[in-house]
Scaffold this active site. Sequence first.
Site, short mmCIF file in Angstrom:
data_model
loop_
_atom_site.label_atom_id
_atom_site.label_comp_id
_atom_site.label_asym_id
_atom_site.label_seq_id
_atom_site.Cartn_x
_atom_site.Cartn_y
_atom_site.Cartn_z
N LYS A 187 28.14 45.94 45.40
CA LYS A 187 29.32 45.36 46.04
C LYS A 187 30.61 45.77 45.52
O LYS A 187 31.07 45.21 44.24
CB LYS A 187 29.33 43.82 46.01
N GLY A 240 34.67 42.99 35.79
CA GLY A 240 35.84 42.47 36.35
C GLY A 240 36.59 41.36 35.37
O GLY A 240 36.47 41.52 34.28
N SER A 241 37.24 40.24 36.20
CA SER A 241 37.82 39.38 35.36
C SER A 241 37.20 38.50 34.69
O SER A 241 35.85 38.06 35.03
CB SER A 241 39.08 38.79 36.27
N THR A 242 37.69 37.81 33.78
CA THR A 242 37.03 36.80 33.01
C THR A 242 36.68 35.60 33.86
O THR A 242 35.72 34.94 33.81
CB THR A 242 37.88 36.45 31.58
N GLU A 262 31.02 42.49 31.75
CA GLU A 262 32.15 43.52 31.06
C GLU A 262 33.42 42.83 31.69
O GLU A 262 33.72 42.98 32.77
CB GLU A 262 31.89 44.75 31.52
N CYS A 296 40.40 48.04 31.30
CA CYS A 296 39.96 46.89 30.33
C CYS A 296 40.20 47.20 28.86
O CYS A 296 40.42 46.11 28.16
CB CYS A 296 38.41 46.67 30.86
N GLU A 396 46.13 38.79 29.37
CA GLU A 396 46.04 40.01 30.04
C GLU A 396 46.79 40.50 31.16
O GLU A 396 46.78 39.66 32.28
CB GLU A 396 44.25 40.35 30.42
P1 NAP Z 1 37.96 40.63 39.71
O1 NAP Z 1 38.86 39.89 40.59
O2 NAP Z 1 37.34 39.90 38.92
O3 NAP Z 1 37.09 41.62 40.82
C1 NAP Z 1 35.75 42.10 40.22
C2 NAP Z 1 34.67 42.26 41.44
O4 NAP Z 1 34.24 40.77 41.50
C3 NAP Z 1 35.27 42.87 42.73
O5 NAP Z 1 34.26 43.29 43.46
C4 NAP Z 1 35.38 41.52 43.40
O6 NAP Z 1 35.63 41.49 44.83
C5 NAP Z 1 34.25 40.44 42.91
N1 NAP Z 1 34.34 39.15 43.03
C6 NAP Z 1 35.63 38.35 43.27
N2 NAP Z 1 35.41 36.88 43.26
C7 NAP Z 1 33.85 36.92 43.28
C8 NAP Z 1 33.12 35.76 43.37
N3 NAP Z 1 33.64 34.66 43.33
N4 NAP Z 1 31.73 36.13 43.31
C9 NAP Z 1 31.28 37.26 43.31
N5 NAP Z 1 31.96 38.46 42.87
C10 NAP Z 1 33.56 38.26 43.05
O7 NAP Z 1 38.51 41.96 38.90
P2 NAP Z 1 39.36 43.07 39.59
O8 NAP Z 1 40.65 42.33 39.77
O9 NAP Z 1 38.76 43.63 40.30
O10 NAP Z 1 39.58 43.85 37.97
C11 NAP Z 1 40.73 43.39 37.36
C12 NAP Z 1 39.78 42.69 35.91
O11 NAP Z 1 38.63 43.37 35.86
C13 NAP Z 1 40.74 42.68 34.64
O12 NAP Z 1 40.77 41.34 33.99
C14 NAP Z 1 39.95 43.56 33.84
O13 NAP Z 1 40.21 43.44 32.37
C15 NAP Z 1 38.68 43.44 34.14
N6 NAP Z 1 37.78 44.73 33.88
C16 NAP Z 1 37.06 44.76 32.72
C17 NAP Z 1 36.18 45.96 32.56
C18 NAP Z 1 35.42 45.97 31.39
O14 NAP Z 1 34.48 46.82 31.30
N7 NAP Z 1 35.23 44.93 30.66
C19 NAP Z 1 36.49 47.34 33.43
C20 NAP Z 1 37.26 47.13 34.27
C21 NAP Z 1 38.14 45.86 34.91
P3 NAP Z 1 37.02 41.53 45.25
O15 NAP Z 1 37.22 42.77 45.25
O16 NAP Z 1 36.66 41.38 46.93
O17 NAP Z 1 38.06 40.63 44.77
#
Ligand code: NAP
Length: 492
Positions: A187, A240-242, A262, A296, A396
């Site tokens: 996804k 993704g996000s915490t 992650e 990240c 962040e």
């Molecule tokens: P996000 O909002 O957490 O989204 C990540 C993924 O999760 C997307 O595919 C999102 O779908 C999905 N998602 C959202 N809500 C969900 C739910 N309730 N249940 C299951 N899946 C859900 O994060 P983002 O805005 O894409 O990315 C930014 C964040 O990711 C930052 O905090 C960053 O630090 C972190 N990040 C971490 C790493 C690492 O390796 N540690 C790498 C990259 C990014 P949608 O797109 O439809 O919202």
Amino acid sequence: MMHEILPEVRAFLARAQKLLIGGEHVPAASGDTFETLDPATGLALARVAAGDAEDIARAVQAARTAFPAWAALMPAERERLLHRLADLMEAHRAELAQLETLDNGKPYRVAFNVEMNVAIGQLRYYAGWPTKLTGETYAVSSPDFHVYTRREPLGVCAAITPWNYSIVMATQKIGPALACGNTLVLKPAEQTPLAALRLGELALEAGIPPGVLNVVTGLGETAGAALSRHPGVDKIAFTGSTEVGRTIAATAAATLKHVSLELGGKSPLIIWDDADLEAAAEAAVWAIFSNSGQNCVAGSRLYVHTKVYDRVLEAVVKRTRQLNVGPGLAEDSDLGPLISQAQLDRALGFVERGALEGAALRTGGHRLGGALGAGYFLEPTIFDGVADDMAVGAAEIFGPVLSVFAFEDEDDVVRRANASPFGLAAGLWTNHLARAHRMAARLRAGVVWINTYDWFDPAVPFGGVGQSGYGRELGSQVMGMYTELKSVWVKL
Ligand code: NAP
Ligand code: MG
């Protein structure tokens, strides 16, 4: 000069993008679609199927059906197919890189050279693993038994990925999942669904059987949440996000899925007075501003020793002012736009708050106008005079905003670096050998870079501690996270 959009990319964008389930392009069961935008212009790029719980159920079923044959395939054959996918990624490198640039905004040069290199390298690394997976034999304290372990795939895995490196985030999960004999439902993030869809097509073209890799585009709250709940999913690999990571872990607990997370970071980069200051300043600029800070491991807290503080700050500001911000397709762009209006507003909110709280703006801080006004472009921004507890220095931001702090000694900087609830990465610039290793041990982070920053290799484990998540990706140990160990006792 602008890169020309390739004819195959134009053709791909002109298609109605469907889900990829069991080897078929299918619309969402609901018929719903959503638009993905070009963040450099704010204009729609393509319309994509909005999968929800019903589509997730179909995809999990397709993955379940494909699982036994994929798991039973000779390891050498799984290797060949994964290498074939890597070959096709090479052959379609420019096309995939353009899709990433258009969907995400990042400079084409970075998508083509950096992201595609990393993604292909990861797939090749994992392609090598199927023939190297082994069990062990055990010297049990009885002569009557022969005991050994078998490494078996988990079953159906799910990958939920973010938008910042959409191709790498996909291959980082596809590689080990498939190498170990699992099937997968991917996804991708709603902002960047395109490259993942094309990758799914290339997997079919490579001969990876239908249903082994399924791609369900859709929203997190619907498609993502349905994957975390589905009883037929054995593991979720999430980046993704915490906040979303916590939700997924809680949901997945109901069915005891394996979960690896992650998550975010607020990574410190520490420059000592004995470091190569020019090299350190250059590294500090790229540590925060590469991918427009949407990284990240972004080195978003820069700690500089008081003795060299003014000099390093000046060097960092000077280099930052030389960065070119522009569309990803422009050849001279160093930084592209932020991913969305929401992300731009969020970053600008932190900038405003930083100024209100009394931090000193050294450069940047504004949305770019003129020809770039329709896109989500933000100047690379630097604050100093930041108190440790100001939002700009502690939260962040996931945008091009750097906070610079002065430090006095080792205990002071270790304490402050470790004060963050995150613990993803840390950087250290010093030529003092003992201090470098001592601090590498003291810093609370999943990765410490010394006299360098932001290096990755598929052979090296990556992941965080604390609120940056748990589980590791990359490296050989990740094979343990995509398999179960079965112990077999034989009475002799
Ligand atoms: P996000 O909002 O957490 O989204 C990540 C993924 O999760 C997307 O595919 C999102 O779908 C999905 N998602 C959202 N809500 C969900 C739910 N309730 N249940 C299951 N899946 C859900 O994060 P983002 O805005 O894409 O990315 C930014 C964040 O990711 C930052 O905090 C960053 O630090 C972190 N990040 C971490 C790493 C690492 O390796 N540690 C790498 C990259 C990014 P949608 O797109 O439809 O919202
Ligand atoms: Mg997009």
